[in-house]
Enzyme design. Structure first.
Site, short mmCIF file in Angstrom:
data_model
loop_
_atom_site.label_atom_id
_atom_site.label_comp_id
_atom_site.label_asym_id
_atom_site.label_seq_id
_atom_site.Cartn_x
_atom_site.Cartn_y
_atom_site.Cartn_z
N LYS A 1 0.83 -1.21 0.00
CA LYS A 1 0.00 0.00 0.00
C LYS A 1 0.87 1.28 0.00
O LYS A 1 2.07 1.22 0.23
CB LYS A 1 -0.94 -0.01 1.20
CG LYS A 1 -1.93 -1.18 1.18
CD LYS A 1 -2.83 -1.15 -0.03
CE LYS A 1 -3.96 -2.15 0.02
NZ LYS A 1 -3.56 -3.55 -0.18
C1 PLP Z 1 -9.79 -3.46 -1.92
C2 PLP Z 1 -9.17 -4.13 -0.75
N1 PLP Z 1 -9.88 -4.28 0.38
C3 PLP Z 1 -9.37 -4.87 1.48
C4 PLP Z 1 -8.08 -5.36 1.49
C5 PLP Z 1 -7.56 -6.03 2.72
O1 PLP Z 1 -6.51 -5.31 3.31
P1 PLP Z 1 -5.60 -6.00 4.41
O2 PLP Z 1 -4.60 -6.85 3.70
O3 PLP Z 1 -4.97 -4.86 5.16
O4 PLP Z 1 -6.51 -6.79 5.28
C6 PLP Z 1 -7.30 -5.24 0.35
C7 PLP Z 1 -5.93 -5.76 0.36
O5 PLP Z 1 -5.17 -5.70 -0.54
C8 PLP Z 1 -7.84 -4.61 -0.79
O6 PLP Z 1 -7.12 -4.50 -1.94
#
Ligand code: PLP
Length: 408
Positions: free
Chosen positions: A203
């Protein structure tokens, strides 16, 4: 350390080496802050998490920020705190990471997957068409770092009395009509409103793994904080004991989703650099846009003038009808030229679990399916150099040039 120095250290990105799809930008400041935490004797949730939450709330311009161990955990907590459960429906764009929908399933509710527009974001029309008497929330995703049409989404939420949980995994620092995603002034809506950010390794800013929940709703914030750590009430011990930090009461069957001070230490330093990271991503995106505008058979991302796209992703569309290769062959050709790419995302409704459990089939959400066939996410991150950006462009141009013409 200046970001420009950062890009030149540690990893040699000359084309003798592979150019990864993504790399975090970690400097001496993050390392020193983590060492300080390790030496402090307090490594789990503590003073650094509190500092990170305060700094994040100030950056976004929101009233409450709750640090958690992932965006997934934050989405789960938000929906749970809103009381989403069996029999409820939550509307979600299908062009997203699986966790956006998985968390709805974890609460025994039904994820209602809907189609997206040409900008890859969910359309208000698709949301409206999916609303039923069971719809309790909308879960829009700010795809790639460009905000959804929030005005229209909140208008729908108000009209149909639905909550909104914004999946802002890609959108830390992103703006809609000059206002930050998750910020208090974003929209004068009556809807219960939460946004959740991700600090996963790829990110725009990272804590390794991590997430942040933000809201303006004090009552909801309290409930979400409670749920993030076993449902243990801190207020109870404040109320019932004069000195006893050992006393707590469990007032909900909460989760174990808290962020550690080690993660927060990285986050505190990454947040200070975020605007420079975003500026570099935007500059590289501009260079890509300029270069690809002259290449036939590719389409650059759509950007809305009233939004500040922070380019977590730079997604190129292939005009497959003009090419003799498909997307998989295109990805393989770039890999041969030492370039890592990715695809965001396989539409959720096409995954076996969602087909089998909820009866989705290929053809149900045609716009997302057509987009999925043609998209490739290119490398775009602050540690790349302008020469790297140029190399990627030349490699894409070369592969396209070699494979012009219809597939037989
Ligand atoms: C659109 C979206 N939502 C949620 C997530 C979940 O994030 P995390 O890995 O911090 O749980 C991601 C992860 O890449 C994502 O791309």
């Amino acid at each position: 350390m200046d970001i420009m120095d950062d890009r030149s250290v540690r990893i040699d990105l000359s084309r003798a080496d592979f150019l990864p799809f993504s790399l975090p930008t970690i400097g001496d400041e993050e390392i020193a802050e983590v060492v300080d935490t390790l030496r402090s004797g307090w490594v789990t949730s503590g003073p650094k998490v509190e500092r990170f939450e305060e700094a994040f709330a100030e950056y976004v311009g929101c009233s409450h920020a709750i640090a958690v161990n992932s965006c997934t955990a934050g989405l789960h907590i938000a929906l749970s705190a809103l009381g989403i459960g069996a029999g409820d429906e939550v509307i979600i764009p299908t062009l997203t990471f699986c966790s956006t929908a998985n968390v709805v399933v974890h609460l025994n509710a039904r994820p209602v997957l809907v189609d997206v527009g040409e900008d890859f974001n969910v359309t208000p029309e698709a949301i409206e068409a999916a609303i039923t008497s069971r719809t309790k929330a909308i879960l829009p995703v700010h795809y790639g770092g460009q905000a959804c049409d929030l005005e229209a989404i909140y208008e729908l939420a108000d009209r149909h009395e639905m909550a909104v949980v914004e999946d802002a995994a890609h959108a830390v620092g992103s703006k809609y009509r000059g206002m930050k995603v998750g910020g208090s002034v974003l929209h004068p809506s009556r809807a219960r409103r939460v946004a959740v950010f991700s600090f996963y390794a790829t990110k725009n800013m990272t804590t390794g793994e991590g997430g942040m929940i933000v809201t303006e709703d004090g009552e909801l914030a309290e409930r979400m904080r409670l749920l993030s750590l076993h449902g243990m009430s801190r207020d109870s011990w404040k109320r019932y004991t004069a000195q006893g930090s050992w006393y707590y009461e469990v007032v909900a069957a909460g989760y174990k989703d808290n962020m550690t001070d080690i993660q927060a230490a990285i986050g505190i330093q990454q947040l200070k650099k975020l605007d420079r990271f975003i500026a570099l991503r935007q500059e590289y995106a501009r260079l890509y846009d300029q270069a690809f505008a002259g290449v036939e058979a590719v389409q650059i991302p759509i950007r809305h003038p009233d939004r500040d796209h922070i380019y977590h992703l730079y997604v190129l569309r292939l005009c497959l009808e003009q090419l003799s290769i498909d997307r998989a062959q295109f990805v393989a050709a770039l890999r041969e030229r030492k370039i890592g790419t990715s695809v965001h995302f396989i539409p959720v409704h096409l995954h076996p679990y969602y087909r089998e459990q909820f009866g989705y089939r290929a053809g149900d959400l045609p716009s997302a399916e057509a987009i999925y066939q043609r998209i490739v996410s290119l490398p775009l991150y602050p540690r790349m150099s302008v020469a790297d950006v140029d190399y990627v462009f030349k490699a894409v141009e070369h592969v396209i040039g070699m494979n012009k013409g219809k597939r037989s």
